[in-house]
Write a protein that holds these residues in place. Structure first.
Motif, PDB file in Angstrom:
ATOM      1  N   PRO A 230     -26.515  65.428  34.540  1.00  0.00           N
ATOM      2  CA  PRO A 230     -26.464  65.474  33.164  1.00  0.00           C
ATOM      3  C   PRO A 230     -27.366  63.956  32.709  1.00  0.00           C
ATOM      4  N   VAL A 231     -27.790  64.142  31.289  1.00  0.00           N
ATOM      5  CA  VAL A 231     -28.548  63.012  30.904  1.00  0.00           C
ATOM      6  C   VAL A 231     -27.915  61.539  31.068  1.00  0.00           C
ATOM      7  N   ALA A 232     -26.376  61.753  30.970  1.00  0.00           N
ATOM      8  CA  ALA A 232     -25.695  60.365  30.915  1.00  0.00           C
ATOM      9  C   ALA A 232     -25.703  60.026  32.436  1.00  0.00           C
ATOM     10  N   VAL A 233     -25.888  60.702  33.353  1.00  0.00           N
ATOM     11  CA  VAL A 233     -25.775  60.494  34.845  1.00  0.00           C
ATOM     12  C   VAL A 233     -27.198  59.902  35.094  1.00  0.00           C
ATOM     13  N   LEU A 234     -28.247  60.471  34.506  1.00  0.00           N
ATOM     14  CA  LEU A 234     -29.823  59.994  34.738  1.00  0.00           C
ATOM     15  C   LEU A 234     -29.797  58.589  34.170  1.00  0.00           C
ATOM     16  N   PHE A 235     -29.023  58.188  33.340  1.00  0.00           N
ATOM     17  CA  PHE A 235     -29.332  57.014  32.668  1.00  0.00           C
ATOM     18  C   PHE A 235     -28.550  55.985  33.752  1.00  0.00           C
ATOM     19  N   TYR A 236     -27.546  56.397  34.435  1.00  0.00           N
ATOM     20  CA  TYR A 236     -26.819  55.522  35.424  1.00  0.00           C
ATOM     21  C   TYR A 236     -27.994  55.350  36.658  1.00  0.00           C
ATOM     22  N   TRP A 237     -28.565  56.408  37.009  1.00  0.00           N
ATOM     23  CA  TRP A 237     -29.328  56.362  38.303  1.00  0.00           C
ATOM     24  C   TRP A 237     -30.723  55.497  37.984  1.00  0.00           C
ATOM     25  N   THR A 238     -31.325  55.875  36.885  1.00  0.00           N
ATOM     26  CA  THR A 238     -32.437  55.064  36.548  1.00  0.00           C
ATOM     27  C   THR A 238     -32.162  53.606  36.320  1.00  0.00           C
ATOM     28  N   THR A 239     -31.124  53.210  35.593  1.00  0.00           N
ATOM     29  CA  THR A 239     -30.667  51.721  35.505  1.00  0.00           C
ATOM     30  C   THR A 239     -30.484  51.250  37.015  1.00  0.00           C
TER      31      THR A 239
ATOM     32  N   PHE B 211     -34.772  62.830  44.864  1.00  0.00           N
ATOM     33  CA  PHE B 211     -34.201  62.488  43.301  1.00  0.00           C
ATOM     34  C   PHE B 211     -34.776  63.536  42.377  1.00  0.00           C
ATOM     35  N   ALA B 212     -36.176  63.831  42.519  1.00  0.00           N
ATOM     36  CA  ALA B 212     -36.737  64.635  41.560  1.00  0.00           C
ATOM     37  C   ALA B 212     -36.349  65.946  41.546  1.00  0.00           C
ATOM     38  N   VAL B 213     -35.996  66.578  42.805  1.00  0.00           N
ATOM     39  CA  VAL B 213     -35.402  67.957  42.730  1.00  0.00           C
ATOM     40  C   VAL B 213     -33.838  67.965  42.273  1.00  0.00           C
TER      41      VAL B 213
ATOM     42  N   LYS C 160     -41.460  54.955  56.073  1.00  0.00           N
ATOM     43  CA  LYS C 160     -42.462  55.769  55.657  1.00  0.00           C
ATOM     44  C   LYS C 160     -41.927  57.055  55.332  1.00  0.00           C
ATOM     45  N   LEU C 161     -40.866  57.439  55.978  1.00  0.00           N
ATOM     46  CA  LEU C 161     -39.963  58.716  55.778  1.00  0.00           C
ATOM     47  C   LEU C 161     -39.389  58.578  54.417  1.00  0.00           C
ATOM     48  N   LEU C 162     -38.673  57.254  54.195  1.00  0.00           N
ATOM     49  CA  LEU C 162     -37.988  57.335  53.011  1.00  0.00           C
ATOM     50  C   LEU C 162     -38.729  57.004  51.617  1.00  0.00           C
ATOM     51  N   LEU C 163     -39.731  56.338  51.956  1.00  0.00           N
ATOM     52  CA  LEU C 163     -40.731  56.077  50.852  1.00  0.00           C
ATOM     53  C   LEU C 163     -41.269  57.628  50.301  1.00  0.00           C
ATOM     54  N   TYR C 164     -41.458  58.516  51.195  1.00  0.00           N
ATOM     55  CA  TYR C 164     -42.033  60.039  50.419  1.00  0.00           C
ATOM     56  C   TYR C 164     -40.825  60.935  50.174  1.00  0.00           C
ATOM     57  N   VAL C 165     -39.710  60.845  50.832  1.00  0.00           N
ATOM     58  CA  VAL C 165     -38.634  61.971  50.838  1.00  0.00           C
ATOM     59  C   VAL C 165     -37.596  61.295  49.797  1.00  0.00           C
ATOM     60  N   LEU C 166     -37.198  60.359  49.716  1.00  0.00           N
ATOM     61  CA  LEU C 166     -36.180  59.754  48.768  1.00  0.00           C
ATOM     62  C   LEU C 166     -36.746  60.258  47.185  1.00  0.00           C
ATOM     63  N   PRO C 167     -37.954  59.950  46.718  1.00  0.00           N
ATOM     64  CA  PRO C 167     -38.358  60.392  45.628  1.00  0.00           C
ATOM     65  C   PRO C 167     -38.393  61.873  45.319  1.00  0.00           C
ATOM     66  N   VAL C 168     -38.653  62.549  46.221  1.00  0.00           N
ATOM     67  CA  VAL C 168     -38.507  64.205  46.111  1.00  0.00           C
ATOM     68  C   VAL C 168     -37.241  64.511  46.122  1.00  0.00           C
TER      69      VAL C 168
ATOM     70  N   VAL D 252     -36.038  61.549  34.850  1.00  0.00           N
ATOM     71  CA  VAL D 252     -36.166  61.883  36.210  1.00  0.00           C
ATOM     72  C   VAL D 252     -37.446  61.397  36.790  1.00  0.00           C
ATOM     73  N   LEU D 253     -38.503  61.226  36.067  1.00  0.00           N
ATOM     74  CA  LEU D 253     -39.729  60.867  36.641  1.00  0.00           C
ATOM     75  C   LEU D 253     -39.516  59.184  36.801  1.00  0.00           C
ATOM     76  N   ALA D 254     -38.953  58.714  35.605  1.00  0.00           N
ATOM     77  CA  ALA D 254     -38.611  56.952  35.709  1.00  0.00           C
ATOM     78  C   ALA D 254     -37.738  56.845  37.188  1.00  0.00           C
ATOM     79  N   MET D 255     -36.951  57.869  37.154  1.00  0.00           N
ATOM     80  CA  MET D 255     -35.946  57.559  38.505  1.00  0.00           C
ATOM     81  C   MET D 255     -36.942  57.634  39.569  1.00  0.00           C
ATOM     82  N   THR D 256     -37.489  58.650  39.740  1.00  0.00           N
ATOM     83  CA  THR D 256     -38.509  58.958  40.979  1.00  0.00           C
ATOM     84  C   THR D 256     -39.564  57.665  41.174  1.00  0.00           C
ATOM     85  N   ALA D 257     -39.889  57.432  40.149  1.00  0.00           N
ATOM     86  CA  ALA D 257     -41.045  56.257  39.993  1.00  0.00           C
ATOM     87  C   ALA D 257     -40.478  54.901  40.617  1.00  0.00           C
TER      88      ALA D 257
END
Length: 363
Positions: free
Chosen positions: A232-241, A224-226, A214-222, A181-186
């Protein structure tokens, strides 16, 4: 809900078949080369392969997104002029703004098009893995056997079907899910940040388009983090990749084809000048010592004497010309040779006789 459910099934069913076909193809290919098809590693690699396939198919849309974003940046000064001119009339301002978009070939929604298309794909993959494969019942090309294989698959003792919230008390699941989740957000924040800091001209850093970025810069990571804690862990691998692909793809475009008048364009110009300077001295700096030694020991070819003019030959031999040629306008009168001294008689005889004056003739 029945009518809306039918519409959702009509939209999602083709995506189920398309995504499951690519996922099963990668899983079969990895199984065919000797990997264990029931292992969590093979399922993770299959999901990564699915991600790369989807993103490769979306490259044309990404090119349109880059062109649209660049046009939006370049026409921002004109948009500001329209706002100053028609700020009191919102309807006229909207008409003139849309006309400006049309004349410049800019689609203000094209910059969000890849993200909009990826969301149904992501949702379809989420439902395939979380609602069907994780429960052991197949869907589309994911058969029941494949669903049971995914259901029991784990990576480093972390079940791929588990989430940060549904961890069955496993600390390993929480740690792996939190890292993803942190990798996806970062990666999401970094991608948007490098676009604003390097590939946007100063004029585009203010106005409605800049506020949107600027809105996308701060809103999208939040977002994705929430939302990531429920994936699932498998889906997190998809989104991070997918985010890593986006970050690398955008870095390549900004570095090699930046928007004019931006910090990235100035950096590219500096690199081009440095590269040209290196190429100018490349033969001296990168020459092979063996080649240099062979070149030094090689006999030099005999130089043919150049044809010289008569003046050059006289200068080379040190001879003084009897009558050197002078440029026009600089010729000087040759000094007359001095005559031998003459006797008084000869001087008198050579003196001209005075002519008789008219008065003398009259007399």
């Amino acid at each position: 809900m029945g009518f809306l459910g039918d519409i959702g099934a009509f939209i999602m069913t083709p995506l189920y078949y398309a995504i499951s076909a690519v996922l099963v193809a990668w899983h079969s290919a990895l199984d065919a080369i000797g990997l264990d098809g029931d292992s969590g590693l093979v399922w993770v690699l299959s999901i990564i392969g699915l991600t790369l396939t989807v993103r490769a198919l979306l490259i044309p849309l990404f090119v349109k997104q880059i062109k649209s974003s660049r046009n939006m940046q370049l026409i921002q000064p004109k948009v500001k002029e329209l706002q100053k001119k028609y700020g009191h009339d919102r309807e006229r301002l909207a008409q003139e703004t849309m006309k400006l978009y049309k004349d410049s070939g800019t689609n203000p929604f094209a910059s969000c098009l890849p993200l909009i298309i990826q969301m149904p794909i992501f949702l379809a993959l989420f439902r395939l893995l979380d609602k069907h494969a994780a429960r052991g019942d197949g869907k589309a090309f994911i058969t029941k056997d494949l669903a049971e294989s995914f259901q029991s698959a784990d990576l480093f003792s972390v079940p791929l079907k588990a989430t940060f919230l549904r961890n069955d008390g496993s600390t390993a699941v929480m740690v792996v899910a939190a890292i993803l989740v942190l990798a996806m957000t970062a990666t999401t924040f970094t991608t948007q940040r490098q676009l604003m800091s390097k590939n946007m001209p100063p004029d585009a850093l203010s106005g409605p388009y800049a506020q949107q970025q600027k809105l996308l810069l701060y809103v999208l990571p939040v977002v994705f983090a929430v939302g990531g804690i429920a994936f699932p862990v498998a889906v997190l691998f998809y989104w991070t990749t997918s985010n890593l692909w986006t970050m690398g793809q955008q870095f390549y475009v900004i570095r090699n084809n930046p928007a004019p008048g931006t910090a990235a364009a100035q950096a590219k110009a500096d690199r081009d000048r440095a590269k040209a300077a290196r190429h100018g001295h490349g033969l001296v700096q990168t020459a092979d010592p063996a080649v240099e030694a062979e070149t030094e020991n090689r006999p030099q070819p005999r130089q043919q004497p150049k044809k010289q003019s008569r003046e050059q030959r006289r200068k080379a031999t040190g001879a003084t010309p009897a009558n050197p040629a002078r440029p026009k306008g600089q010729q000087q009168a040759q000094p007359k040779p001095q005559s031998k001294p003459q006797s008084k008689g000869q001087q008198k005889s050579r003196q001209p006789k005075p002519k008789p004056s008219p008065e003398g003739e009259q007399q």
